[in-house]
Every structure is written in C-alpha cells, then in structure tokens.
Design an enzyme around this catalytic site. Structure first.
Site, short mmCIF file in Angstrom:
data_model
loop_
_atom_site.label_atom_id
_atom_site.label_comp_id
_atom_site.label_asym_id
_atom_site.label_seq_id
_atom_site.Cartn_x
_atom_site.Cartn_y
_atom_site.Cartn_z
CB SER A 102 -21.21 -57.26 -33.51
OG SER A 102 -22.49 -57.81 -33.79
CG HIS A 153 -22.26 -53.11 -34.89
ND1 HIS A 153 -22.23 -52.07 -35.80
CD2 HIS A 153 -22.75 -54.18 -35.57
CE1 HIS A 153 -22.67 -52.51 -36.97
NE2 HIS A 153 -23.00 -53.78 -36.86
CG ASP A 202 -25.34 -56.60 -36.32
OD1 ASP A 202 -25.12 -55.87 -37.30
OD2 ASP A 202 -24.45 -57.07 -35.59
CG MET A 241 -30.18 -59.02 -38.90
SD MET A 241 -29.24 -60.54 -39.09
CE MET A 241 -27.61 -59.99 -38.54
CG HIS A 291 -25.61 -52.96 -39.63
ND1 HIS A 291 -24.77 -54.04 -39.80
CD2 HIS A 291 -26.07 -52.66 -40.88
CE1 HIS A 291 -24.73 -54.38 -41.08
NE2 HIS A 291 -25.52 -53.57 -41.76
CG MET A 309 -28.29 -55.76 -42.05
SD MET A 309 -27.29 -56.98 -41.16
CE MET A 309 -27.31 -56.25 -39.53
CG MET A 363 -22.16 -54.81 -45.01
SD MET A 363 -22.11 -54.92 -43.22
CE MET A 363 -22.14 -56.70 -42.96
N GLY A 414 -19.77 -64.58 -37.42
CA GLY A 414 -18.87 -65.73 -37.54
C GLY A 414 -18.51 -66.15 -38.95
CG ASP A 458 -20.53 -55.42 -39.46
OD1 ASP A 458 -20.12 -56.39 -38.81
OD2 ASP A 458 -21.73 -55.06 -39.48
C1 DX5 Z 1 -23.53 -59.44 -39.95
C2 DX5 Z 1 -23.49 -58.33 -38.92
C3 DX5 Z 1 -22.25 -58.22 -38.14
C4 DX5 Z 1 -21.88 -59.45 -37.34
C5 DX5 Z 1 -20.39 -59.51 -37.35
O1 DX5 Z 1 -24.64 -59.26 -40.76
O2 DX5 Z 1 -23.69 -57.08 -39.56
O3 DX5 Z 1 -22.26 -57.07 -37.32
O4 DX5 Z 1 -22.32 -59.44 -36.02
O5 DX5 Z 1 -19.99 -60.69 -36.76
P1 DX5 Z 1 -18.49 -61.22 -36.85
O6 DX5 Z 1 -17.60 -60.17 -36.27
O7 DX5 Z 1 -18.54 -62.46 -36.01
O8 DX5 Z 1 -18.21 -61.50 -38.29
ZN ZN Z 2 -23.48 -55.23 -38.33
#
Ligand code: DX5
Ligand code: ZN
Length: 216
Positions: free
Chosen positions: A9, A34, A36, A38, A67, A69, A138, A146, A176
């Site tokens: 990611s 990946h 993300d 948002m 992804h 969101m 998820m 993190g 994820d």
């Molecule tokens: C969270 C994201 C993830 C995130 C995962 O909303 O969808 O893709 O980057 O991060 P880690 O692997 O650090 O949990």
């Molecule tokens: Zn993600």
C-alpha cells in the site's frame, strides 16, 4: 486456492519520492500496487485523486489496485478508470447503486472489486458476487495505515471463500489492514490470496518483508 499476490500500500511510502518507491517495491517482488483513495467524507482522511493515480500509472510496470474509500463512487469511477486503475474496488456502504458502479467497471474491461467496513456483514456483498473479480475484507477500520489487525474479521474470509467455492466463482480474496507475516498466515489459512500491506512492507527491508508475506 488462488496463488498469492502481494500488493504494497503506497499510503505508507515516501510520497516525495513516489517513482523511486514504486520502482523499489516492484524490484522487491510486489505483484500489484495498492492505491488508497480517501475523500474526507467516507473516511476521516484525505489522500489522492485521479491525477496522482494517472501519474502512478505512467511509472508503474505492475497493475494498480485502487481502493476507493469515497462517497458516491458513481461520480468518480470513470475518472479513476481513465487514470489507469486495473483493479477498482468500491465500498458496499458508499453508494445506493452498487450494481451500476460495478457494471461500469466491468464494461470498461477492468477488474471490479467490492469491500466492506469491519462492522458490515459479509452477506451484504453476496448479491454482487457474480459480478466481482475481487472481494476485499477490511481487517482494520478504513482510513489510516498502521492500525492493529482485527482477528474478528477472519470468519468473514472463511465465509466468503466457502461461498465462492460453492458457486465455482473465480474471485480473488484480498485482505487489507494490519497485515504482516503472522496475520497474512492467519488470513491465508481462511482462504485469502491477495495481501495488502503498508506499514509492514515500507517499514523495513522491502524485499525481505514482501517475501515473508508470500505464504505457501
Ligand atoms: C486503510 C487502507 C490500507 C492501509 C493499510 O484504510 O485501506 O490500505 O494502507 O495499511 P497497513 O498495512 O499499515 O495497515
Ligand atoms: Zn486499502
């Protein structure tokens, strides 16, 4: 079970050196990137939009696993497809027209994914299973990298795997959130095959960490 794919990611990478980071994880064995997205509404964080996805696509040799969101994905799905998403995943809670958005993704020839928040039941995605190339479980509340892996999501992976097998469908099961070598093993045992990892991959030796996620 489908073969394992590793999708680092980019949320955890050094955004000032995006091209270098992409080259480094690709060289270290990543299968997908990946990305993300948002919007500050669907989740309490804001990341990137179509222009950055387009730039990532320009320098990437491997598929982009995007992804979303965001609320009302129907408004932006064309832009993210045009920007170069290879797999485009939306949240089942994010729109009243899940079917329409998935159809749009499918008709563009790209892979369609569907996901849900940890509190949403896996049965919510069942009506759309036939249209999907990927289902994302998820394992943290979406919004931030993190966070701690939620073990209580493991039965969801198992349930979806059983359903996919029962219907003889060819669908990736992606996980994820909080994925590391240990939690990847737990998810693999329930039937997951695509592992997203941000902090774990970028927090150390990329190659070693990616390899350690490659559960047999
Ligand atoms: C969270 C994201 C993830 C995130 C995962 O909303 O969808 O893709 O980057 O991060 P880690 O692997 O650090 O949990
Ligand atoms: Zn993600």
């Amino acid at each position: 079970m489908k073969p394992v794919l590793i999708a680092p990611s980019l949320l955890s990478c050094d955004f000032a050196n995006l091209e270098k980071e992409i080259a480094a994880v690709t060289k270290s064995g990543a299968d997908w990137l990946h990305v993300d997205v948002m919007d500050g509404h669907f989740v309490n964080n804001i990341t990137i939009g179509p222009p950055v996805v387009k730039s990532i696509k320009r320098v990437s040799q491997i598929p982009l696993d995007v992804h979303l969101m965001i609320e009302k994905p129907e408004k932006y799905v064309d832009a993210f497809l045009e920007a170069g998403s290879d797999v485009l995943t939306i949240h089942v809670e994010s729109t009243s027209d899940v079917k329409g958005v998935l159809q749009k993704i499918k008709s563009s020839g790209k892979k369609a994914g569907l996901t849900m928040r940890p509190k949403t039941s896996a049965t919510e995605v069942l009506p759309y299973l036939d249209m999907l190339d990927l289902v994302l479980v998820m394992t943290v509340e979406p919004g931030f990298g993190g966070q701690k892996f939620m073990e209580d999501q493991l039965p969801k992976i198992r349930f979806l795997n059983q359903e996919i097998t029962k219907r003889s469908l060819n669908i990736h099961i992606e996980v994820d959130g909080g994925i590391n070598a240990e939690t990847a093993h737990q998810c693999r045992a329930q039937g997951a095959n695509v592992f997203v990892a941000g902090n774990y991959v970028f927090g150390g030796d990329y190659k070693k960490n990616i390899q350690s996620l490659r559960v047999p």
